[in-house]
Design a protein around this motif. Structure first.
Motif, PDB file in Angstrom:
ATOM      1  N   PRO B 317      16.550 -68.487  18.833  1.00 33.82           N
ATOM      2  CA  PRO B 317      15.912 -67.068  18.474  1.00 33.82           C
ATOM      3  C   PRO B 317      16.534 -66.492  16.922  1.00 33.82           C
ATOM      4  CG  PRO B 317      16.967 -67.109  20.619  1.00 33.82           C
ATOM      5  CD  PRO B 317      16.832 -68.227  20.022  1.00 33.82           C
ATOM      6  N   VAL B 318      17.690 -66.847  16.910  1.00 32.90           N
ATOM      7  CA  VAL B 318      18.560 -66.110  15.551  1.00 32.90           C
ATOM      8  C   VAL B 318      17.948 -66.846  14.248  1.00 32.90           C
ATOM      9  CG1 VAL B 318      20.585 -65.951  14.186  1.00 32.90           C
ATOM     10  CG2 VAL B 318      20.497 -65.783  16.732  1.00 32.90           C
ATOM     11  N   SER B 319      17.746 -68.297  14.259  1.00 36.36           N
ATOM     12  CA  SER B 319      17.338 -69.001  13.278  1.00 36.36           C
ATOM     13  C   SER B 319      15.693 -68.635  13.004  1.00 36.36           C
ATOM     14  CB  SER B 319      17.380 -70.494  13.431  1.00 36.36           C
ATOM     15  OG  SER B 319      17.474 -71.135  12.317  1.00 36.36           O
ATOM     16  N   SER B 320      14.914 -68.718  14.061  1.00 37.49           N
ATOM     17  CA  SER B 320      13.467 -68.340  13.928  1.00 37.49           C
ATOM     18  C   SER B 320      13.219 -67.014  13.258  1.00 37.49           C
ATOM     19  CB  SER B 320      12.849 -68.915  14.900  1.00 37.49           C
ATOM     20  OG  SER B 320      13.121 -68.377  16.059  1.00 37.49           O
ATOM     21  N   GLY B 321      14.049 -66.078  14.049  1.00 34.47           N
ATOM     22  CA  GLY B 321      14.206 -64.734  13.477  1.00 34.47           C
ATOM     23  C   GLY B 321      14.072 -64.428  12.227  1.00 34.47           C
ATOM     24  N   ILE B 322      15.115 -65.145  11.641  1.00 34.43           N
ATOM     25  CA  ILE B 322      15.618 -64.765  10.202  1.00 34.43           C
ATOM     26  C   ILE B 322      14.420 -65.536   9.355  1.00 34.43           C
ATOM     27  CG2 ILE B 322      17.077 -65.425   8.430  1.00 34.43           C
ATOM     28  CD1 ILE B 322      19.407 -65.108  10.302  1.00 34.43           C
ATOM     29  N   ASP B 323      14.016 -66.752   9.951  1.00 37.33           N
ATOM     30  CA  ASP B 323      12.810 -67.304   9.280  1.00 37.33           C
ATOM     31  C   ASP B 323      11.654 -66.853   9.079  1.00 37.33           C
ATOM     32  OD1 ASP B 323      11.891 -69.586   7.944  1.00 37.33           O
ATOM     33  OD2 ASP B 323      11.358 -70.601   9.970  1.00 37.33           O
ATOM     34  N   ILE B 340      18.195 -70.298   4.959  1.00 33.51           N
ATOM     35  CA  ILE B 340      17.997 -71.062   6.189  1.00 33.51           C
ATOM     36  C   ILE B 340      18.986 -72.225   6.229  1.00 33.51           C
ATOM     37  CG2 ILE B 340      16.245 -72.259   7.426  1.00 33.51           C
ATOM     38  CD1 ILE B 340      16.184 -69.261   7.835  1.00 33.51           C
ATOM     39  N   ASP B 341      18.592 -73.153   5.165  1.00 31.94           N
ATOM     40  CA  ASP B 341      19.302 -74.350   5.018  1.00 31.94           C
ATOM     41  C   ASP B 341      20.690 -74.370   4.617  1.00 31.94           C
ATOM     42  OD1 ASP B 341      16.832 -75.225   5.618  1.00 31.94           O
ATOM     43  OD2 ASP B 341      16.195 -75.783   3.716  1.00 31.94           O
ATOM     44  N   GLY B 342      21.006 -73.345   3.907  1.00 29.77           N
ATOM     45  CA  GLY B 342      22.580 -73.003   3.253  1.00 29.77           C
ATOM     46  C   GLY B 342      23.158 -72.300   4.133  1.00 29.77           C
ATOM     47  N   ILE B 343      22.980 -71.105   4.163  1.00 31.01           N
ATOM     48  CA  ILE B 343      23.770 -70.073   4.846  1.00 31.01           C
ATOM     49  C   ILE B 343      23.541 -70.173   6.285  1.00 31.01           C
ATOM     50  CG2 ILE B 343      24.388 -67.667   5.336  1.00 31.01           C
ATOM     51  CD1 ILE B 343      23.355 -67.375   2.206  1.00 31.01           C
ATOM     52  N   VAL B 344      22.388 -70.140   6.943  1.00 30.65           N
ATOM     53  CA  VAL B 344      22.312 -70.028   8.324  1.00 30.65           C
ATOM     54  C   VAL B 344      22.831 -71.228   8.996  1.00 30.65           C
ATOM     55  CG1 VAL B 344      20.794 -70.083  10.234  1.00 30.65           C
ATOM     56  CG2 VAL B 344      20.273 -68.317   8.427  1.00 30.65           C
ATOM     57  N   ALA B 345      22.825 -72.457   8.439  1.00 30.80           N
ATOM     58  CA  ALA B 345      23.098 -73.845   8.995  1.00 30.80           C
ATOM     59  C   ALA B 345      24.620 -73.967   8.604  1.00 30.80           C
ATOM     60  CB  ALA B 345      22.447 -74.871   7.847  1.00 30.80           C
ATOM     61  N   GLY B 346      25.070 -73.277   7.535  1.00 34.06           N
ATOM     62  CA  GLY B 346      26.666 -73.586   7.222  1.00 34.06           C
ATOM     63  C   GLY B 346      27.473 -72.792   8.199  1.00 34.06           C
ATOM     64  N   VAL B 347      26.942 -71.236   8.008  1.00 39.37           N
ATOM     65  CA  VAL B 347      27.766 -70.465   9.004  1.00 39.37           C
ATOM     66  C   VAL B 347      27.607 -70.517  10.372  1.00 39.37           C
ATOM     67  CG1 VAL B 347      28.274 -67.862   9.211  1.00 39.37           C
ATOM     68  CG2 VAL B 347      27.767 -68.822   7.173  1.00 39.37           C
ATOM     69  N   GLY B 348      26.263 -70.667  10.831  1.00 40.99           N
ATOM     70  CA  GLY B 348      25.900 -70.805  12.288  1.00 40.99           C
ATOM     71  C   GLY B 348      26.615 -72.065  12.724  1.00 40.99           C
ATOM     72  N   GLY B 349      26.833 -73.134  12.219  1.00 31.41           N
ATOM     73  CA  GLY B 349      27.417 -74.390  12.587  1.00 31.41           C
ATOM     74  C   GLY B 349      28.960 -74.316  12.929  1.00 31.41           C
ATOM     75  N   VAL B 350      29.392 -73.117  12.238  1.00 30.80           N
ATOM     76  CA  VAL B 350      30.901 -72.935  12.539  1.00 30.80           C
ATOM     77  C   VAL B 350      31.204 -71.970  13.466  1.00 30.80           C
ATOM     78  CG1 VAL B 350      32.914 -71.808  11.490  1.00 30.80           C
ATOM     79  CG2 VAL B 350      31.661 -73.292  10.366  1.00 30.80           C
ATOM     80  N   LEU B 351      30.073 -71.041  13.626  1.00 31.10           N
ATOM     81  CA  LEU B 351      30.215 -69.583  14.582  1.00 31.10           C
ATOM     82  C   LEU B 351      30.055 -70.263  16.225  1.00 31.10           C
ATOM     83  CD1 LEU B 351      28.121 -66.511  13.094  1.00 31.10           C
ATOM     84  CD2 LEU B 351      30.576 -67.055  13.580  1.00 31.10           C
ATOM     85  N   VAL B 352      29.319 -71.269  16.393  1.00 31.13           N
ATOM     86  CA  VAL B 352      28.996 -71.875  17.717  1.00 31.13           C
ATOM     87  C   VAL B 352      30.199 -72.245  18.496  1.00 31.13           C
ATOM     88  CG1 VAL B 352      26.677 -72.618  17.104  1.00 31.13           C
ATOM     89  CG2 VAL B 352      28.588 -74.482  16.851  1.00 31.13           C
ATOM     90  N   PHE B 353      31.477 -72.520  17.684  1.00 31.74           N
ATOM     91  CA  PHE B 353      32.557 -72.911  18.395  1.00 31.74           C
ATOM     92  C   PHE B 353      33.481 -71.720  18.522  1.00 31.74           C
ATOM     93  CE2 PHE B 353      31.005 -76.350  15.844  1.00 31.74           C
ATOM     94  CZ  PHE B 353      30.902 -77.370  16.812  1.00 31.74           C
TER      95      PHE B 353
END
Lengths: 74, 668
Positions: B317-323, B340-353
């Protein structure tokens, strides 16, 4: 010697002068000096530290230091 | 107005500070939680409260105690709140007496009256107040009971005419004080009585201070003559001991008047618990079991399902929402890709932990708040002693599991400089929470069934290597100086949910803040490096600047099993913060979520090279913030550089052994 006491033994410290100077200072800070009444609470294995109780507070010291503290058992 | 908060270690200063200022400083149940002064605003918005590290006396042994003496010598403040542990009145009053000699207006907050009552000690505050000549207010710092009355007493304090001579130290000392007073004259704003007594007790900080305007030789002469006189007249062993005895006699007479003792023979619960957790046989296994439990809960039972759920949420939802938002706004394809490819991937990848990290922080807070931390130091002392450290060094290491920066700061409570330096240098080997996402990712991809065990192995690897290096360093670089180990074991406290939550949040918000700043900016920058290349913009990833830079160092890692430009690039960016490794990988491999990244990784790594890579991440270099802290704490460029260099060497060595050794025995 303090290190010869067993868990649960109560004693009075008679001589603390041969311990390391910094250790003596720290024990003094905690209110433990000559004349203090202590009780042995735990002894760690393999020559590890001992836990002593004095006036309701518990302090851990090394066996080596405990060897330098002379006590009089009650 | 500035008010200083002073007291023995572990008497509840920080709890009181939080209650009076409404802020959330970090509270624990072990000596030395506060290593630096902290300033907070009173709820009245007018006055400032300064929380100081706990001390037993103004004559310091360790660096955190020196902070207080320095503060009293050089900083500006008007009043002091002295917090006292009612169950340990005698040793607490040693500090109070010295505070009175200092001459600043002060009030006493009598804390832990309930603990004292349990031990059969009943204190009469008004008698205590009358004998000491300063107001005494009973408080319960943890709940805030009595704190308003304490603030009222402090604000009503008169600034003038304070009696500093509550104890008479005998003719010889009194004369010497007068002598010093005439020598100092108007050159110091501090109470000469306090300065003189501290000097006679051997306080190096005060001696340094006085040597600014008095000749050092003269000072030494004064001390030596006095010492001889006192020894001759009273037959005591030394000057400082004589002063101590005088204070002790005074304090005991006060306690005699102000307290009532009832014999109580029930064994306190705290001692019953200690019979088990510091048991000769069970002590160490219990500690190891608790650590195991903590890791299973973080990585297996609770943390991983939560992380997976969050991952699905962010990548879905978050990624597609921003998209779709970006599409609606009609931004350029460059911005679209950057977000999408930079910030969402980078920050999201860390936030999931975040869930796993929060659980880990919760456990560390639990260890601190309950009082078990000091027991760990006791249980571990024998092992630590054999490698040239002491049990107290284990506390910074456990805190280092959360984040290396506060771990290194916590090393200040270690008294001997050699052991302190050693602890500072080795704490970065403790696997901090920022490295955790890397393990979670790789262990999830390659060792799904034994995820928690693999992660536990890495944590243990960090500890074992730290111990081996401690032994090597203390035999070679940092020889000499005997080690010192005296540790106060506070009574156990039932952890309060609120305090635990605050402790967890306090640590966790640093992680979130990093995600919002460092990793946010880092992700954007790394993405730009993948977007641009020597031949222009929007190039193939393999032709980008990042690939070029990563490719430059990749051959070095060939023998370790991960000689790709992707690994090289993420290792370089990992110096900023270890989480950035994950951000970088998410961007490089161009995947929306952790699950698909794991799928991709299987093509690029084998289980063996993944293990080698994880071990390398664990050891290879302290992050930027940690190096800065090492520099700040040691004050030495040499040791800061050393901490980077030795870590690189040891990481290369261990990964080499894992990869090449694994290949030899037929794993691949």
């Amino acid at each position: 010697m303090l290190s010869q006491l067993k868990i649960g033994d109560k004693a009075k410290i008679t001589d603390i002068t041969s311990t390391e100077k910094l250790v003596r200072r720290r024990l003094l800070d905690l209110g433990i000096s000559e004349g203090s009444e202590i009780c042995i609470k735990c002894v760690m294995p393999f020559g590890g530290p001992v836990m002593i109780e004095s006036c309701g507070q518990c302090v851990g010291i090394r066996r080596r230091e405990a060897n330098c503290i002379e006590v009089e058992k009650f | 107005m500035e008010i200083a908060l002073l007291g023995n270690p572990n008497t509840g200063k920080t709890s009181l500070f939080n209650n009076l200022t409404g802020s959330y400083e970090y509270v624990g149940n072990w000596s030395g939680v506060t290593v630096e002064k902290k300033i907070g605003q009173f709820k009245n918005k007018k006055d400032k409260l300064i929380d100081l590290p706990g001390i037993y006396t103004f004559n310091p042994l360790s660096k955190d105690e020196g902070v207080v003496t320095n503060f009293f010598l050089t900083d500006k403040f008007e009043k002091v709140i002295n917090i006292i542990d009612a169950s340990q009145l005698e040793r607490n009053l040693h500090l109070t007496v010295q505070l009175i000699e200092f001459g600043k207006p002060a009030v006493i907050g009598l804390n832990m009256v309930d603990v004292a009552k349990h031990r059969g000690i009943q204190i009469n505050p008004s008698v205590l107040s009358k004998e000491l000549g300063i107001s005494v207010t009973p408080i319960v710092a943890r709940t805030g009971k009595g704190c308003d009355a304490l603030v009222k007493a402090a604000s009503e304090l008169n600034i003038v005419n304070y009696q500093t001579n509550i104890i008479s130290y005998g003719n010889e000392i009194e004369k010497a004080i007068l002598n010093l007073e005439s020598l100092i004259g108007e050159q110091s704003e501090h109470s000469t009585r306090w300065l003189a007594l501290q000097l006679f007790e051997g306080n190096q900080y005060v001696k340094d201070y006085l040597s600014q305007f008095l000749d050092l030789k003269l000072l030494n002469e004064l001390i030596n003559t006095l010492q001889d006189d006192v020894i001759q007249a009273y037959g005591t062993k030394s000057l400082d001991q004589f002063i101590y005895q005088k204070r002790k006699a005074f304090i005991q007479s006060i306690i005699e008047m102000a307290t009532e003792r009832k014999e109580k023979s029930i064994v306190p619960l705290s001692e019953k618990i200690d019979q088990i957790v510091t048991n000769k046989v069970l002590g160490l296994p219990i500690f190891l079991f608790m650590m195991y439990f903590m890791f299973m809960l973080t990585f297996d039972w609770l943390g991983t399902p939560l992380s997976d759920a969050l991952d699905a949420f962010i990548s879905g939802p978050v990624s597609s929402g921003i998209d779709s938002l970006l599409t609606t706004l009609g931004v350029s394809s460059f911005i679209h890709a950057l977000v999408i490819d930079g910030i969402v991937a980078g920050v999201g990848g860390v936030l999931v932990f975040v869930p796993q990290i929060i659980i880990l922080f919760f456990f560390i807070s639990l260890l601190e708040d309950s009082g078990y931390m000091a027991r760990v130091a006791l249980v571990m002392d024998r092992i630590m002693e054999s490698v040239g450290l002491n049990g107290k060094a284990f506390i910074p290491m456990i805190i280092g599991f959360g984040c290396n920066v506060p771990g290194i700061m916590a090393a200040r409570t270690i008294e001997t400089p050699r052991e302190r330096l050693l602890t500072i240098l080795l704490t970065p080997l403790m696997s901090c929470s920022a490295r955790l996402p890397v393990y979670a990712l790789f262990a999830g991809a390659f060792f799904a069934k034994n995820q928690a065990l693999i992660v536990l192995f890495l944590y243990v690897l960090g500890v074992v290597i730290a111990l081996i290096l401690a032994k090597i360093f203390s035999k070679s670089l940092l020889k000499g100086e005997t080690s010192l180990f005296v540790i106060e074991l506070p009574p156990y406290r039932l952890p309060q949910f609120q305090a635990l939550w605050r402790g967890t949040w306090d640590k966790g918000k640093g992680f979130l803040r990093k995600a919002g700043t460092f990793i946010f900016a880092g992700s954007a920058f790394i993405w730009l490096l993948t977007y641009a290349g020597p031949s222009g913009f929007n190039v193939e990833m393999d032709q980008s600047f990042l690939a070029k830079i990563g490719g430059l160092i990749a051959p070095i890692f060939e023998p370790l099993g991960f000689g790709t430009w992707q690994a090289g690039a993420s290792l370089i960016t990992g110096f900023l913060a270890k989480e950035v490794i994950i951000s970088t990988m998410n961007i490089i491999y161009f995947v929306p979520d952790a699950a698909s990244l794991q799928g991709l990784l299987i093509d690029h790594y084998t289980p063996l090279s993944a293990l080698s890579f994880m071990a390398f991440i664990l050891l290879y270099i302290p992050c930027l913030a940690t190096v800065a802290t090492i520099y700040k704490e040691t004050g030495s460029k040499k040791w800061s550089v050393f901490s980077i260099v030795y870590a690189l060497i040891i990481a290369y060595f261990i990964s080499f052994i894992i990869y090449q050794g694994g290949k030899l025995i037929g794993l691949s």
